[in-house]
Design an enzyme around this catalytic site. Structure first.
Site, PDB file in Angstrom:
ATOM      1  N   GLY A  42       0.871  -1.176   0.000  1.00  0.00           N
ATOM      2  CA  GLY A  42       0.000   0.000   0.000  1.00  0.00           C
ATOM      3  C   GLY A  42       0.901   1.217   0.000  1.00  0.00           C
ATOM      4  O   GLY A  42       1.906   1.249   0.731  1.00  0.00           O
ATOM      5  N   TYR A 112      -8.844  -6.381  -6.119  1.00  0.00           N
ATOM      6  CA  TYR A 112     -10.111  -6.847  -5.562  1.00  0.00           C
ATOM      7  C   TYR A 112     -10.339  -6.044  -4.282  1.00  0.00           C
ATOM      8  O   TYR A 112     -10.051  -6.492  -3.180  1.00  0.00           O
ATOM      9  CB  TYR A 112     -10.052  -8.350  -5.279  1.00  0.00           C
ATOM     10  CG  TYR A 112      -9.678  -9.157  -6.502  1.00  0.00           C
ATOM     11  CD1 TYR A 112     -10.653  -9.646  -7.356  1.00  0.00           C
ATOM     12  CD2 TYR A 112      -8.336  -9.410  -6.807  1.00  0.00           C
ATOM     13  CE1 TYR A 112     -10.308 -10.378  -8.499  1.00  0.00           C
ATOM     14  CE2 TYR A 112      -7.981 -10.131  -7.940  1.00  0.00           C
ATOM     15  CZ  TYR A 112      -8.976 -10.612  -8.776  1.00  0.00           C
ATOM     16  OH  TYR A 112      -8.633 -11.325  -9.913  1.00  0.00           O
ATOM     17  N   ASN A 173      -0.353  10.046  -6.790  1.00  0.00           N
ATOM     18  CA  ASN A 173      -0.453   8.598  -6.975  1.00  0.00           C
ATOM     19  C   ASN A 173      -1.720   8.207  -7.738  1.00  0.00           C
ATOM     20  O   ASN A 173      -2.532   7.396  -7.276  1.00  0.00           O
ATOM     21  CB  ASN A 173      -0.433   7.893  -5.615  1.00  0.00           C
ATOM     22  CG  ASN A 173       0.676   6.868  -5.509  1.00  0.00           C
ATOM     23  OD1 ASN A 173       0.891   6.090  -6.431  1.00  0.00           O
ATOM     24  ND2 ASN A 173       1.374   6.867  -4.393  1.00  0.00           N
ATOM     25  N   ARG A 175      -4.494   6.589  -9.841  1.00  0.00           N
ATOM     26  CA  ARG A 175      -4.840   5.236 -10.255  1.00  0.00           C
ATOM     27  C   ARG A 175      -6.097   5.300 -11.117  1.00  0.00           C
ATOM     28  O   ARG A 175      -7.218   5.402 -10.603  1.00  0.00           O
ATOM     29  CB  ARG A 175      -5.090   4.347  -9.038  1.00  0.00           C
ATOM     30  CG  ARG A 175      -3.891   4.166  -8.124  1.00  0.00           C
ATOM     31  CD  ARG A 175      -2.847   3.251  -8.761  1.00  0.00           C
ATOM     32  NE  ARG A 175      -1.803   2.911  -7.815  1.00  0.00           N
ATOM     33  CZ  ARG A 175      -0.688   3.589  -7.632  1.00  0.00           C
ATOM     34  NH1 ARG A 175      -0.474   4.693  -8.343  1.00  0.00           N
ATOM     35  NH2 ARG A 175       0.229   3.187  -6.769  1.00  0.00           N
ATOM     36  N   GLY A 233      11.505  12.299 -14.429  1.00  0.00           N
ATOM     37  CA  GLY A 233      12.309  12.829 -15.518  1.00  0.00           C
ATOM     38  C   GLY A 233      13.198  11.732 -16.103  1.00  0.00           C
ATOM     39  O   GLY A 233      13.360  10.658 -15.502  1.00  0.00           O
ATOM     40  N   GLY A 261       6.841   0.362  -6.198  1.00  0.00           N
ATOM     41  CA  GLY A 261       7.213   0.927  -4.908  1.00  0.00           C
ATOM     42  C   GLY A 261       8.342   1.936  -4.963  1.00  0.00           C
ATOM     43  O   GLY A 261       8.712   2.506  -3.925  1.00  0.00           O
ATOM     44  N   GLY A 263       8.365   4.957  -6.230  1.00  0.00           N
ATOM     45  CA  GLY A 263       7.882   6.280  -5.850  1.00  0.00           C
ATOM     46  C   GLY A 263       7.670   6.414  -4.359  1.00  0.00           C
ATOM     47  O   GLY A 263       7.931   7.474  -3.770  1.00  0.00           O
ATOM     48  N   ASP A 264       7.208   5.351  -3.730  1.00  0.00           N
ATOM     49  CA  ASP A 264       7.018   5.366  -2.278  1.00  0.00           C
ATOM     50  C   ASP A 264       8.367   5.430  -1.566  1.00  0.00           C
ATOM     51  O   ASP A 264       8.510   6.105  -0.538  1.00  0.00           O
ATOM     52  CB  ASP A 264       6.248   4.124  -1.830  1.00  0.00           C
ATOM     53  CG  ASP A 264       4.899   3.994  -2.521  1.00  0.00           C
ATOM     54  OD1 ASP A 264       4.287   5.040  -2.814  1.00  0.00           O
ATOM     55  OD2 ASP A 264       4.461   2.859  -2.760  1.00  0.00           O
TER      56      ASP A 264
END
Length: 322
Positions: A42, A112, A173, A175, A233, A261, A263-264
């Protein structure tokens, strides 16, 4: 949970939907795999784990189903040093689930999460004192996409944080499996206008503002009250601070195994730099480093480095490898 968090409260609070994740344990796709590995992921909890591994006090909350998957996630987050004291195991809906496969180099994710426990979260479930005790509230655009009640919950959390002097970090983020581009634009731009740190990707800015021209984007983002950090970039991350656009080079990964993940990981590194009162350019550089390390391991968060690993790289290695 570390003793410092118990005594001093969290530096960063974040919340959102964390889901169970199942992946084939072999190179086969889901359809033909004989077994699946049980994991979780998550965006917000990934950031929380990243910060905890860097030695920060961080809390995550959200709704999980009162089911085996929800209990599994809660225990794993607690084991990673994340405060989950405000998280809820709810009888109203199951824990969200996603399945991921990689076939011929192409990754596919199946969600789901409709009517999940998190999708029913309400604003009155927020602990204002807990949010107000933090230095930074980190939120993403995934939460308001889940349901109207989640959108209102996020807006209320932002309101609470601002009223108590807590900084807002916002990663859109986006989606598009959850809502349309028009819906995302209408909901997310007002949140960006309240953020102290806005962390979009170049592709997300094109969707939000209708252009990926850096000059035009700099003008539009310059009207926002906070700092913007533009990910994605070709070789650099862009920092827009006080009207000045700065390019900060990536750390080159020796090999890229899994980009999920990344970016997180960047968000965790950047926020760590902010919390350590580093110049924002240095905070972005730390974010770039975490992103580079994260893509060299499988999983949504498993490749996030510890503070010792970060120091080893910054201490003089010529290239970035696990």
């Amino acid at each position: 949970m570390n003793e410092s968090l118990l005594l001093n409260g969290p530096e960063v609070v974040t919340f959102g939907e964390t889901m169970a994740l199942f992946m084939p344990s072999s190179s086969k796709g889901i359809e033909h795999a004989a077994s699946l590995e049980k994991l979780f992921g998550g965006a917000e909890s990934n950031v929380a784990i990243g910060l905890a591994r860097l030695g920060h006090r961080v809390g995550w909350f959200g709704r999980l189903g009162n089911d085996p998957l929800g209990r599994f996630i809660l225990k794993k987050l607690r084991g990673e040093g994340v405060d989950v004291s405000r998280a809820a195991l709810s009888a109203n809906g199951p824990t969200g689930l996603m399945m991921r496969e990689s076939i011929a180099g192409k990754s596919s994710v199946y969600y789901y999460r409709k009517l999940s426990a998190m999708s029913a979260m309400q604003p009155d479930e927020l602990d204002a004192e807990y949010i107000g005790s933090a230095t930074i509230l980190h939120v993403t655009g995934i939460t308001p996409a889940l349901s109207e009640s989640c959108r209102l919950t996020l807006l209320e959390a932002v309101r609470i944080a601002r009223s108590r002097g807590v900084k807002i970090c916002f990663d859109p983020n986006i989606r598009l499996k959850l809502w349309s581009a028009d819906e995302a634009r209408a909901a997310l731009l007002p949140i960006a206008e309240q953020a102290d740190y806005f962390l979009p990707g170049l592709d997300e800015l094109k969707l939000l503002y209708g252009t990926d021209d850096l000059g035009a984007l700099s003008g539009m983002l310059g009207k926002l009250p906070g700092v913007s950090v533009i990910k994605g970039g070709a070789d650099v991350t862009y920092l827009l601070e006080n009207g000045r656009l700065t390019e900060i080079p990536y750390f080159k990964a020796k090999q890229v195994v899994d980009t999920v993940g990344a970016g997180d990981a960047f968000c965790a590194g950047f926020l760590s730099g902010v919390l350590k009162r580093k110049p924002l350019g240095e905070a972005v550089r730390l974010g770039n480093l975490l992103g580079s390390l994260a893509v060299q391991a499988y999983g949504d968060w498993e490749g996030l480095p510890t503070s010792e690993e970060v120091e080893a790289v910054l201490g003089g290695k010529g290239h970035v490898e696990r």
